[in-house]
Scaffold this active site. Structure first.
Site, PDB file in Angstrom:
ATOM      1  N   ASP A   6       1.214   7.430   0.733  1.00  0.00           N
ATOM      2  CA  ASP A   6       2.312   7.470   1.317  1.00  0.00           C
ATOM      3  C   ASP A   6       2.381   5.804   2.257  1.00  0.00           C
ATOM      4  OD1 ASP A   6       4.384   6.869   3.242  1.00  0.00           O
ATOM      5  OD2 ASP A   6       3.942   8.209   4.393  1.00  0.00           O
ATOM      6  N   ARG A  55       4.890  25.255   0.975  1.00  0.00           N
ATOM      7  CA  ARG A  55       3.583  24.435  -0.135  1.00  0.00           C
ATOM      8  C   ARG A  55       4.221  25.802  -1.415  1.00  0.00           C
ATOM      9  NH1 ARG A  55      -0.146  21.644   2.101  1.00  0.00           N
ATOM     10  NH2 ARG A  55      -1.033  21.928   4.380  1.00  0.00           N
ATOM     11  N   VAL A 112       9.248  14.615   2.109  1.00  0.00           N
ATOM     12  CA  VAL A 112       9.596  15.737   0.694  1.00  0.00           C
ATOM     13  C   VAL A 112       8.612  16.892   0.765  1.00  0.00           C
ATOM     14  CG1 VAL A 112      10.516  14.558  -1.547  1.00  0.00           C
ATOM     15  CG2 VAL A 112       7.935  14.803  -1.028  1.00  0.00           C
ATOM     16  N   ASP A 138       3.636  19.711   2.293  1.00  0.00           N
ATOM     17  CA  ASP A 138       4.604  20.683   3.447  1.00  0.00           C
ATOM     18  C   ASP A 138       5.400  20.258   3.995  1.00  0.00           C
ATOM     19  OD1 ASP A 138       1.890  19.480   4.707  1.00  0.00           O
ATOM     20  OD2 ASP A 138       2.343  20.698   6.360  1.00  0.00           O
ATOM     21  N   ASP A 171      -1.645  14.982  -3.526  1.00  0.00           N
ATOM     22  CA  ASP A 171      -0.507  15.393  -4.479  1.00  0.00           C
ATOM     23  C   ASP A 171       0.817  13.682  -3.838  1.00  0.00           C
ATOM     24  OD1 ASP A 171      -0.705  14.733  -1.279  1.00  0.00           O
ATOM     25  OD2 ASP A 171      -0.234  17.038  -0.624  1.00  0.00           O
TER      26      ASP A 171
HETATM   27  P1  IMP Z   1      -1.229   8.864   3.982  1.00  0.00           P
HETATM   28  O1  IMP Z   1      -2.242   8.866   4.321  1.00  0.00           O
HETATM   29  O2  IMP Z   1      -0.199   8.352   4.848  1.00  0.00           O
HETATM   30  O3  IMP Z   1      -0.833   7.969   2.158  1.00  0.00           O
HETATM   31  O4  IMP Z   1      -0.803  10.232   3.914  1.00  0.00           O
HETATM   32  C1  IMP Z   1      -1.395  10.590   2.498  1.00  0.00           C
HETATM   33  C2  IMP Z   1      -0.900  12.364   2.966  1.00  0.00           C
HETATM   34  O5  IMP Z   1       0.080  12.577   3.593  1.00  0.00           O
HETATM   35  C3  IMP Z   1      -0.683  12.919   1.461  1.00  0.00           C
HETATM   36  O6  IMP Z   1      -1.830  13.492   1.397  1.00  0.00           O
HETATM   37  C4  IMP Z   1       0.152  14.208   2.432  1.00  0.00           C
HETATM   38  O7  IMP Z   1      -0.605  15.320   2.746  1.00  0.00           O
HETATM   39  C5  IMP Z   1       0.706  13.818   3.379  1.00  0.00           C
HETATM   40  N1  IMP Z   1       2.243  13.146   3.227  1.00  0.00           N
HETATM   41  C6  IMP Z   1       2.893  12.178   2.744  1.00  0.00           C
HETATM   42  N2  IMP Z   1       4.513  11.860   3.152  1.00  0.00           N
HETATM   43  C7  IMP Z   1       4.614  13.545   2.827  1.00  0.00           C
HETATM   44  C8  IMP Z   1       6.067  13.237   2.211  1.00  0.00           C
HETATM   45  O8  IMP Z   1       6.843  13.171   1.960  1.00  0.00           O
HETATM   46  N3  IMP Z   1       5.966  15.204   2.733  1.00  0.00           N
HETATM   47  C9  IMP Z   1       4.606  15.984   3.194  1.00  0.00           C
HETATM   48  N4  IMP Z   1       3.586  15.105   2.955  1.00  0.00           N
HETATM   49  C10 IMP Z   1       3.201  14.146   3.263  1.00  0.00           C
HETATM   50 MG    MG Z   2      -2.318  15.507   1.098  1.00  0.00          MG
END
Ligand code: IMP
Ligand code: MG
Length: 180
Positions: free
Chosen positions: A102, A164, A152, A158, A99
């Site tokens: 980050d 969602r 977002v 979520d 999705d």
């Molecule tokens: P990462 O490990 O920080 O790259 O996080 C990835 C996961 O964090 C994604 O698959 C999302 O489930 C969640 N996530 C990151 N940013 C957002 C956001 O802005 N809204 C909702 N979920 C987020």
């Molecule tokens: Mg995710």
């Protein structure tokens, strides 16, 4: 519009057009091959459901659930596999369907995990990318939209397990965070 939503960032039509565009690129790149579409639950459920309709390459589908956030708006950095693969990925061309990226911590962990299971190739399609949040170097081959440093929700994403089911991507009102 839902009263908890401050702004719609990406509407339903924009999402659907982008999903078709991403699928066309995937169809070209994987022509004549077999794919394993790996949906990362729960956030990617709508994206996967839409994308797989337009992928015309012979594909298996798989689901994994990985937790990195808890009920917070910032990544905890600690990863847990909540639902593992059902099938072997040995020798498979895997396309991870995500999705949003980050920090990159979740997918960095997952790519290493899949490499350890002898995947033949691993690529990523993500609907959203937040490059400003990156803590580890990680690039998706297919990116739908870049978003800024804001939290977002909607279209699978979520906040504390809510929102969602919205068909668009939006930004929450600050009043929603303050209740927690
Ligand atoms: P990462 O490990 O920080 O790259 O996080 C990835 C996961 O964090 C994604 O698959 C999302 O489930 C969640 N996530 C990151 N940013 C957002 C956001 O802005 N809204 C909702 N979920 C987020
Ligand atoms: Mg995710």
């Amino acid at each position: 519009m839902n009263i908890d939503i401050k702004k719609i960032l990406i509407n339903e039509d924009e999402i659907q057009n982008k999903v078709k565009e991403l699928a066309s690129r995937i169809n070209l790149d994987y022509k004549g091959r077999e794919l394993l579409l790996l949906c990362i639950l729960k956030g990617s459920v709508m994206f996967m459901g839409d994308l797989m309709k337009y992928v015309n390459v012979k594909s298996d589908i798989e689901f994994m659930s990985i937790s990195s956030y808890g009920n917070s708006v910032v990544s905890s950095g600690s990863i847990r596999i909540l639902k593992d693969l059902d099938m072997s990925v040995d020798g498979r061309d895997i396309l991870i369907v995500e999705d949003i990226i980050d920090t990159g911590i979740t997918l960095n962990y997952l790519c290493n995990y899949l490499r350890g299971k002898n995947a033949k190739s691993i690529e990523i399609v993500t609907l959203l990318d937040k490059p400003s949040g990156r803590k580890l170097e990680l690039e998706a081959k297919y990116v739908g939209f870049e978003v800024g440093n804001e939290f977002v929700i909607g279209y699978g994403l979520d906040y504390a397990e809510k929102y969602r089911n919205l068909p668009y991507i939006g930004i929450l009102n600050e009043s929603v965070y303050r209740q927690y």
